[in-house]
Design a protein around this motif. Structure first.
Motif, short mmCIF file in Angstrom:
data_model
loop_
_atom_site.label_atom_id
_atom_site.label_comp_id
_atom_site.label_asym_id
_atom_site.label_seq_id
_atom_site.Cartn_x
_atom_site.Cartn_y
_atom_site.Cartn_z
N ASP A 49 -19.94 -5.01 34.84
CA ASP A 49 -18.76 -5.55 35.14
C ASP A 49 -17.69 -5.24 34.34
N ASN A 50 -16.70 -5.13 34.61
CA ASN A 50 -15.90 -4.35 33.42
C ASN A 50 -16.43 -4.25 31.54
N ILE A 51 -17.52 -2.90 31.61
CA ILE A 51 -17.50 -2.74 30.46
C ILE A 51 -16.74 -2.02 29.97
N ARG A 52 -15.99 -2.36 28.39
CA ARG A 52 -14.95 -1.52 28.47
C ARG A 52 -15.33 -0.45 27.48
N SER A 53 -16.89 -0.33 26.33
CA SER A 53 -16.37 0.77 26.15
C SER A 53 -17.74 2.18 26.60
N ALA A 54 -17.14 3.14 26.73
CA ALA A 54 -16.88 4.67 27.63
C ALA A 54 -18.80 4.36 27.13
N PRO A 55 -19.29 4.56 25.27
CA PRO A 55 -20.41 5.23 24.78
C PRO A 55 -21.48 3.90 25.46
N ASN A 56 -21.34 3.09 25.62
CA ASN A 56 -21.97 1.86 26.51
C ASN A 56 -22.53 2.27 27.76
N VAL A 57 -20.89 2.58 28.46
CA VAL A 57 -21.83 2.89 30.11
C VAL A 57 -22.59 3.97 29.53
N GLY A 58 -22.32 5.34 29.12
CA GLY A 58 -23.29 6.47 28.74
C GLY A 58 -24.71 5.80 28.04
N ASN A 59 -24.98 5.10 27.26
CA ASN A 59 -25.80 4.86 27.60
C ASN A 59 -27.27 3.96 27.91
N LYS A 68 -35.60 5.26 35.66
CA LYS A 68 -35.34 5.56 37.84
C LYS A 68 -34.74 5.16 38.50
N CYS A 69 -33.78 4.13 37.51
CA CYS A 69 -32.51 3.71 39.12
C CYS A 69 -32.37 3.69 39.90
N SER A 70 -32.33 2.85 40.95
CA SER A 70 -31.82 3.75 42.62
C SER A 70 -30.77 3.54 42.41
N SER A 71 -29.91 3.44 41.41
CA SER A 71 -27.93 3.19 42.02
C SER A 71 -27.51 2.37 40.24
N VAL A 72 -26.44 3.00 39.99
CA VAL A 72 -25.35 2.12 39.16
C VAL A 72 -23.79 1.92 39.96
N PHE A 73 -24.08 0.89 39.64
CA PHE A 73 -22.62 0.82 40.23
C PHE A 73 -21.82 0.41 39.17
N LEU A 74 -20.17 0.73 39.48
CA LEU A 74 -19.38 0.83 37.51
C LEU A 74 -18.23 -0.33 38.59
N CYS A 75 -18.09 -1.44 38.01
CA CYS A 75 -17.26 -1.84 38.91
C CYS A 75 -15.82 -2.62 37.50
N GLY A 76 -14.96 -3.32 37.95
CA GLY A 76 -13.85 -3.71 37.06
C GLY A 76 -12.87 -2.22 37.30
N PRO A 85 -15.19 12.23 29.62
CA PRO A 85 -15.49 12.66 29.03
C PRO A 85 -15.93 11.77 28.23
N LYS A 86 -16.27 10.43 26.93
CA LYS A 86 -16.71 9.90 26.02
C LYS A 86 -18.33 9.01 26.87
N VAL A 87 -17.80 9.39 27.90
CA VAL A 87 -19.07 8.35 29.36
C VAL A 87 -20.34 10.34 28.93
N LEU A 88 -19.78 11.10 29.19
CA LEU A 88 -20.60 12.19 29.38
C LEU A 88 -20.88 12.19 28.11
N LYS A 89 -20.38 12.19 27.22
CA LYS A 89 -20.67 12.61 25.59
C LYS A 89 -22.29 11.91 25.37
N THR A 90 -22.22 11.05 25.32
CA THR A 90 -23.55 9.98 25.45
C THR A 90 -24.18 10.39 26.73
N ALA A 91 -24.22 10.31 28.14
CA ALA A 91 -25.23 10.20 29.03
C ALA A 91 -26.11 10.82 28.20
N MET A 92 -25.73 12.29 27.80
CA MET A 92 -26.07 13.17 27.64
C MET A 92 -26.62 13.90 28.60
N GLY A 93 -25.68 13.83 30.30
CA GLY A 93 -26.53 14.62 31.04
C GLY A 93 -26.82 14.02 32.50
#
Length: 130
Positions: A49-59, A68-76, A85-93
Motif C-alpha cells: 500500500d503506497n510504498i514510496r521507495s522503489a528499492p523497498n519494492v524491489g527487495n 514462493k508467494c503466489s502473487s504481489v499486488f502493487l497498490c496506490g 529501473p530502480k525496482v528492477l535493479k533491486t529485484a535482481m530478476g
C-alpha cells in the motif's frame, strides 16, 4: 612496448576469467531453475500500500520470490512497479518470476481478495502499531 603487451595480456586474462565465472553462474542458475517447480507457490499474497521507495519494492519482490508467494499486488498511486529501473535493479530478476499486478487502490485489492475468501492479515509500522 613491452609494458603495453603485459597490460594487454593481463586484460585478456581477466576478461577470460570473467567469462568463465559468468558461464559457471549461468550453468548453476539454469540447473537451479530446473530443480524448482515454478508453478508450486505458497498461498501467500502480498498487498503493498503506497510504498514510496522503489528499492523497498524491489527487495519485497525478491523476498516474495524466495518465499514462493503466489502473487504481489502493487497498490496506490505512489508505489513504483516494474519496469521502473530502480525496482528492477533491486529485484535482481525476481520481478520476472513473481506474479505481480498493479491495482489502483488497496481497498479495491482487499475487496477482491475477500470475495475469494482469502484471509486478510494487515501489517504496518506506525507509532500506534502493536
Amino acid at each position: 612496448p613491452k609494458r603495453a603487451q603485459v597490460v594487454a595480456n593481463s586484460i585478456a586474462f581477466l576478461m577470460k576469467e570473467h567469462r568463465s565465472h559468468k558461464a559457471e553462474w549461468l550453468r548453476n542458475h539454469d540447473r537451479a531453475l530446473k530443480e524448482i517447480n515454478p508453478t508450486e507457490r505458497n498461498p501467500i499474497i502480498l498487498v503493498l500500500d503506497n510504498i514510496r521507495s522503489a528499492p523497498n519494492v524491489g527487495n519485497i519482490l525478491r523476498a516474495a520470490e524466495a518465499s514462493k508467494c503466489s502473487s504481489v499486488f502493487l497498490c496506490g498511486s505512489i508505489t513504483p512497479a516494474p519496469p521502473h529501473p530502480k525496482v528492477l535493479k533491486t529485484a535482481m530478476g525476481a520481478a520476472a518470476y513473481v506474479p505481480h499486478e498493479v491495482v489502483g487502490s488497496t481497498l479495491e485489492a482487499i475487496r477482491g481478495l475477500k470475495k475469494q475468501n482469502v484471509k486478510i492479515i494487515g501489517v504496518e509500522t506506525t507509532s500506534r502499531s502493536i
